[in-house]
Write an enzyme that holds these catalytic residues in place. Structure first.
Site, PDB file in Angstrom:
ATOM      1  N   TRP A 188       2.603   8.009  -2.805  1.00  0.00           N
ATOM      2  CA  TRP A 188       4.012   8.205  -3.187  1.00  0.00           C
ATOM      3  C   TRP A 188       4.092   9.021  -4.482  1.00  0.00           C
ATOM      4  O   TRP A 188       4.902   9.951  -4.602  1.00  0.00           O
ATOM      5  CB  TRP A 188       4.664   6.836  -3.365  1.00  0.00           C
ATOM      6  N   ARG A 199      -5.321  -1.511   9.067  1.00  0.00           N
ATOM      7  CA  ARG A 199      -6.465  -2.391   8.835  1.00  0.00           C
ATOM      8  C   ARG A 199      -6.051  -3.555   7.935  1.00  0.00           C
ATOM      9  O   ARG A 199      -4.986  -3.526   7.321  1.00  0.00           O
ATOM     10  CB  ARG A 199      -7.652  -1.625   8.231  1.00  0.00           C
ATOM     11  N   ASN A 207     -10.648  -3.406  -5.573  1.00  0.00           N
ATOM     12  CA  ASN A 207      -9.925  -2.413  -6.367  1.00  0.00           C
ATOM     13  C   ASN A 207     -10.582  -2.113  -7.721  1.00  0.00           C
ATOM     14  O   ASN A 207     -10.226  -1.135  -8.377  1.00  0.00           O
ATOM     15  CB  ASN A 207      -8.459  -2.836  -6.587  1.00  0.00           C
ATOM     16  N   ARG A 237      -0.964   8.424 -10.577  1.00  0.00           N
ATOM     17  CA  ARG A 237      -0.946   7.265  -9.689  1.00  0.00           C
ATOM     18  C   ARG A 237      -0.197   6.079 -10.296  1.00  0.00           C
ATOM     19  O   ARG A 237       0.488   5.338  -9.603  1.00  0.00           O
ATOM     20  CB  ARG A 237      -2.386   6.842  -9.339  1.00  0.00           C
ATOM     21  N   ASP A 266       0.819  -1.200   0.000  1.00  0.00           N
ATOM     22  CA  ASP A 266       0.000   0.000   0.000  1.00  0.00           C
ATOM     23  C   ASP A 266       0.862   1.264   0.000  1.00  0.00           C
ATOM     24  O   ASP A 266       1.936   1.291   0.589  1.00  0.00           O
ATOM     25  CB  ASP A 266      -0.910  -0.020   1.231  1.00  0.00           C
TER      26      ASP A 266
HETATM   27  C1  IPE Z   1      -1.105   0.199  -4.113  1.00  0.00           C
HETATM   28  O1  IPE Z   1      -1.250   1.337  -3.366  1.00  0.00           O
HETATM   29  C2  IPE Z   1      -2.162  -0.846  -3.913  1.00  0.00           C
HETATM   30  C3  IPE Z   1      -2.785  -1.331  -5.171  1.00  0.00           C
HETATM   31  C4  IPE Z   1      -4.089  -1.480  -5.259  1.00  0.00           C
HETATM   32  C5  IPE Z   1      -1.983  -1.686  -6.333  1.00  0.00           C
HETATM   33  P1  IPE Z   1      -2.482   2.345  -3.455  1.00  0.00           P
HETATM   34  O2  IPE Z   1      -2.878   2.560  -4.877  1.00  0.00           O
HETATM   35  O3  IPE Z   1      -3.578   1.851  -2.565  1.00  0.00           O
HETATM   36  O4  IPE Z   1      -1.843   3.660  -2.875  1.00  0.00           O
HETATM   37  P2  IPE Z   1      -2.540   4.776  -1.970  1.00  0.00           P
HETATM   38  O5  IPE Z   1      -3.206   4.074  -0.821  1.00  0.00           O
HETATM   39  O6  IPE Z   1      -3.507   5.503  -2.823  1.00  0.00           O
HETATM   40  O7  IPE Z   1      -1.393   5.636  -1.528  1.00  0.00           O
HETATM   41 MG    MG Z   2      -4.218   2.243  -0.658  1.00  0.00          MG
END
Ligand code: IPE
Ligand code: MG
Length: 224
Positions: free
Chosen positions: A7, A176, A50, A15, A2
């Site tokens: 980042w 979590r 997701n 993203r 995560d």
């Molecule tokens: C990667 O991090 C997790 C995946 C679903 C690939 P996120 O995409 O959840 O990153 P944040 O939580 O927005 O920072």
């Molecule tokens: Mg995340």
């Protein structure tokens, strides 16, 4: 894994840039396992929830998974990594599923590290799918209802050939579980780190594993 999105955000980048950086992290973490005494590593790449993200992000991630498999296959084979995938493959595109099957077959003879990639995985979904398969066996008369116990159900889970996790690490400061290995983590130790996944190094991994090895695990019994 995560924290990819945040980042990227911190760097004013899209993203997907964060997801790419995250994918690059995996090799270092997998290769760190033998020295840390870790035989089984499971990484959460994409959850059944997701799909709620934008179509652009979802298809970007799917492209990244295809590219990752194509790019890393030979290195994984060479490094002695046996790769398995858990999750529901039915909703994934055929091209990706074929690459997943091929990588599993290619690395099936390896035993140095067992890497499991959770892709379109959700703990509840897994238990529901396992129950459905178990129900078919009961309906067909192969299993008697009174013989069904926890061990029976576990045989129908995606993880049936894997040991339960000893340690679950969640990155990016969230505290979590988010549907990860719900059944299997009954006695797992948890570690939470504020580090975003693209910044998660083998060194940080080693520190966390070191902390874990200091813990006393009782599995419901009393200490000595
Ligand atoms: C990667 O991090 C997790 C995946 C679903 C690939 P996120 O995409 O959840 O990153 P944040 O939580 O927005 O920072
Ligand atoms: Mg995340």
């Amino acid at each position: 894994m995560d924290g990819n999105g945040r980042w990227a955000q911190q760097r004013n980048r899209p993203r997907l840039f964060g997801h790419q950086a995250g994918a690059r992290r995996v090799r270092e973490i997998v290769n760190a396992c033998p020295d840390l005494g870790i035989k089984y590593l499971t990484i959460f790449a994409f959850s059944t929830e997701n799909w709620k993200r934008t179509q652009a992000e979802v298809s970007g991630l799917m492209m990244l998974f295809r590219r990752y498999i194509q790019k890393e296959s030979q290195a994984l084979l060479r490094e002695g990594v046996r790769v398995r995938f858990i999750g529901d493959r039915d909703r994934l595109e055929a091209k990706l599923v074929r690459l997943m099957d091929e990588l599993e077959t290619l690395t099936a003879g390896n035993d140095r590290v067992h890497l499991t990639i959770a892709l379109n995985y959700g703990g509840r979904d897994e238990v529901a799918r396992a129950t459905r398969r178990l129900a078919h066996e009961v309906a067909a008369g192969h299993i008697r209802p009174e013989d069904v116990d926890a061990e029976t159900l576990a045989r129908f889970l995606d993880t049936c050939v894997l040991p339960d996790p000893d340690l679950v690490i969640r990155t990016s400061g969230e505290a979590r579980i988010s549907n990860f290995l719900l059944w299997q983590s009954a006695y797992a130790e948890y570690e939470f780190t504020p580090v975003l996944w693209p910044d998660f190094t083998a060194e940080i991994f080693g520190e966390i594993v070191g902390r874990f090895s200091q813990r006393e695990r009782r599995f419901g019994a009393i200490g000595h």
